[in-house]
Design a protein around this motif. Structure first.
Motif, PDB file in Angstrom:
ATOM      1  N   PHE A  27       1.095  -1.353   0.131  1.00  0.00           N
ATOM      2  CA  PHE A  27       0.003  -0.129  -0.174  1.00  0.00           C
ATOM      3  C   PHE A  27       0.851   1.142   0.139  1.00  0.00           C
ATOM      4  O   PHE A  27       0.624   2.199   0.433  1.00  0.00           O
ATOM      5  N   GLY A  28       1.866   1.328  -0.761  1.00  0.00           N
ATOM      6  CA  GLY A  28       2.854   2.311  -0.947  1.00  0.00           C
ATOM      7  C   GLY A  28       3.695   2.576   0.249  1.00  0.00           C
ATOM      8  O   GLY A  28       4.260   3.561   0.238  1.00  0.00           O
ATOM      9  N   ARG A  29       3.727   1.770   1.353  1.00  0.00           N
ATOM     10  CA  ARG A  29       4.580   2.204   2.545  1.00  0.00           C
ATOM     11  C   ARG A  29       5.470   0.912   2.733  1.00  0.00           C
ATOM     12  O   ARG A  29       5.305  -0.245   2.317  1.00  0.00           O
ATOM     13  N   GLU A  30       6.724   1.229   3.102  1.00  0.00           N
ATOM     14  CA  GLU A  30       7.523  -0.160   3.446  1.00  0.00           C
ATOM     15  C   GLU A  30       7.171  -0.782   4.775  1.00  0.00           C
ATOM     16  O   GLU A  30       7.232  -0.293   5.727  1.00  0.00           O
ATOM     17  N   VAL A  31       6.994  -2.099   4.440  1.00  0.00           N
ATOM     18  CA  VAL A  31       6.838  -2.806   5.814  1.00  0.00           C
ATOM     19  C   VAL A  31       7.915  -4.157   5.883  1.00  0.00           C
ATOM     20  O   VAL A  31       8.474  -4.229   4.790  1.00  0.00           O
ATOM     21  N   GLY A  32       7.942  -4.723   6.842  1.00  0.00           N
ATOM     22  CA  GLY A  32       8.741  -5.691   7.095  1.00  0.00           C
ATOM     23  C   GLY A  32       7.948  -6.918   7.115  1.00  0.00           C
ATOM     24  O   GLY A  32       7.179  -7.162   8.161  1.00  0.00           O
ATOM     25  N   LEU A  33       7.972  -7.980   6.457  1.00  0.00           N
ATOM     26  CA  LEU A  33       7.281  -9.273   6.324  1.00  0.00           C
ATOM     27  C   LEU A  33       8.291 -10.303   6.808  1.00  0.00           C
ATOM     28  O   LEU A  33       9.600 -10.253   6.583  1.00  0.00           O
ATOM     29  N   SER A  34       7.715 -11.439   7.376  1.00  0.00           N
ATOM     30  CA  SER A  34       8.612 -12.470   7.797  1.00  0.00           C
ATOM     31  C   SER A  34       9.363 -13.178   6.655  1.00  0.00           C
ATOM     32  O   SER A  34       8.809 -13.393   5.860  1.00  0.00           O
ATOM     33  N   ALA A  35      10.639 -13.321   6.782  1.00  0.00           N
ATOM     34  CA  ALA A  35      11.439 -14.219   5.991  1.00  0.00           C
ATOM     35  C   ALA A  35      11.020 -15.495   6.155  1.00  0.00           C
ATOM     36  O   ALA A  35      11.463 -16.466   4.876  1.00  0.00           O
ATOM     37  N   GLY A  36      10.568 -16.025   6.936  1.00  0.00           N
ATOM     38  CA  GLY A  36      10.381 -17.536   7.424  1.00  0.00           C
ATOM     39  C   GLY A  36       9.876 -18.409   6.068  1.00  0.00           C
ATOM     40  O   GLY A  36      10.553 -19.165   5.797  1.00  0.00           O
ATOM     41  N   PRO A  37       8.663 -17.867   5.647  1.00  0.00           N
ATOM     42  CA  PRO A  37       8.276 -18.967   4.583  1.00  0.00           C
ATOM     43  C   PRO A  37       9.026 -18.756   3.500  1.00  0.00           C
ATOM     44  O   PRO A  37       9.153 -20.164   2.809  1.00  0.00           O
ATOM     45  N   HIS A  38       9.688 -17.888   3.071  1.00  0.00           N
ATOM     46  CA  HIS A  38      10.545 -17.638   1.759  1.00  0.00           C
ATOM     47  C   HIS A  38      11.705 -18.241   2.140  1.00  0.00           C
ATOM     48  O   HIS A  38      12.192 -19.212   0.933  1.00  0.00           O
ATOM     49  N   LEU A  39      12.274 -18.396   3.097  1.00  0.00           N
ATOM     50  CA  LEU A  39      13.409 -19.120   3.612  1.00  0.00           C
ATOM     51  C   LEU A  39      13.257 -20.421   3.497  1.00  0.00           C
ATOM     52  O   LEU A  39      14.148 -21.237   3.128  1.00  0.00           O
ATOM     53  N   LEU A  40      12.335 -21.064   4.097  1.00  0.00           N
ATOM     54  CA  LEU A  40      11.852 -22.518   4.198  1.00  0.00           C
ATOM     55  C   LEU A  40      11.629 -22.728   2.593  1.00  0.00           C
ATOM     56  O   LEU A  40      12.145 -23.749   2.315  1.00  0.00           O
ATOM     57  N   ALA A  41      11.100 -22.136   1.887  1.00  0.00           N
ATOM     58  CA  ALA A  41      10.839 -22.596   0.401  1.00  0.00           C
ATOM     59  C   ALA A  41      12.252 -22.728  -0.400  1.00  0.00           C
ATOM     60  O   ALA A  41      12.629 -23.540  -0.884  1.00  0.00           O
ATOM     61  N   LEU A  42      13.156 -21.730   0.026  1.00  0.00           N
ATOM     62  CA  LEU A  42      14.432 -21.540  -0.733  1.00  0.00           C
ATOM     63  C   LEU A  42      15.494 -22.808  -0.276  1.00  0.00           C
ATOM     64  O   LEU A  42      15.879 -23.624  -0.880  1.00  0.00           O
ATOM     65  N   VAL A  43      15.437 -23.129   0.934  1.00  0.00           N
ATOM     66  CA  VAL A  43      16.402 -24.121   1.628  1.00  0.00           C
ATOM     67  C   VAL A  43      15.724 -25.558   1.469  1.00  0.00           C
ATOM     68  O   VAL A  43      16.638 -26.448   1.368  1.00  0.00           O
ATOM     69  N   SER A  44      14.491 -25.622   1.539  1.00  0.00           N
ATOM     70  CA  SER A  44      13.656 -27.126   1.323  1.00  0.00           C
ATOM     71  C   SER A  44      13.613 -27.422  -0.400  1.00  0.00           C
ATOM     72  O   SER A  44      13.289 -28.509  -0.642  1.00  0.00           O
ATOM     73  N   ASN A  45      13.694 -26.371  -1.239  1.00  0.00           N
ATOM     74  CA  ASN A  45      13.487 -26.459  -2.562  1.00  0.00           C
ATOM     75  C   ASN A  45      11.968 -26.667  -2.771  1.00  0.00           C
ATOM     76  O   ASN A  45      11.595 -27.758  -3.750  1.00  0.00           O
ATOM     77  N   ALA A  46      11.037 -26.461  -1.892  1.00  0.00           N
ATOM     78  CA  ALA A  46       9.772 -26.974  -1.894  1.00  0.00           C
ATOM     79  C   ALA A  46       9.011 -25.499  -2.375  1.00  0.00           C
ATOM     80  O   ALA A  46       9.350 -24.329  -2.357  1.00  0.00           O
ATOM     81  N   PRO A  47       7.629 -25.868  -3.058  1.00  0.00           N
ATOM     82  CA  PRO A  47       7.275 -24.721  -3.804  1.00  0.00           C
ATOM     83  C   PRO A  47       6.627 -23.908  -3.016  1.00  0.00           C
ATOM     84  O   PRO A  47       6.053 -24.307  -1.718  1.00  0.00           O
ATOM     85  N   LEU A  48       6.207 -22.611  -3.067  1.00  0.00           N
ATOM     86  CA  LEU A  48       5.611 -21.740  -1.989  1.00  0.00           C
ATOM     87  C   LEU A  48       4.258 -21.365  -2.639  1.00  0.00           C
ATOM     88  O   LEU A  48       4.244 -20.877  -4.027  1.00  0.00           O
TER      89      LEU A  48
END
Length: 112
Positions: A27-48
């Motif tokens: 919504f035009g503002r910078e926010v911080g979202l959890s890295a967890g789901p994206h990191l889990l997908a990256l290291v496990s090679n699982a689809p997100l």
């Protein structure tokens, strides 16, 4: 996950201050979202998958699921770029869903 199961992780909540956050535009503002789901997908090679559920009328809900998104980095040095792109893709989907159903995104703490 190794046996074909899945893990569900909230993408819009960061549970503690010690958790990693990925900066995204929402919504035009910078926010911080959890890295967890994206990191889990990256290291496990699982689809997100991005999944939203919302009420369409009393007693009826609709579940929306995105196509699978791969989070891949060709090298360790490009890992943060891949995580950031995945988090921004999620933020874009969240923003679209909230625009369509503005009263069905429940965040019980300050977000912005």
């Amino acid at each position: 996950m190794r046996e074909g199961g899945f893990v569900s992780v909230a993408g819009d909540l960061v549970w503690t201050e010690q958790r990693s956050r990925l900066p995204v535009s929402l919504f035009g503002r910078e926010v911080g979202l959890s890295a967890g789901p994206h990191l889990l997908a990256l290291v496990s090679n699982a689809p997100l998958f991005t999944v939203f559920t919302f009420r369409v009328e009393k007693g009826k809900h609709l579940i929306m699921m995105s196509p699978p998104r791969e989070v891949k980095a060709p090298s360790r040095s490009e890992r943060n770029v891949a995580l950031q792109a995945s988090a921004q893709a999620y933020a874009n989907a969240l923003e679209e869903m909230v625009r369509q159903h503005p009263f069905q995104w429940y965040i019980f703490e300050p977000f912005f």
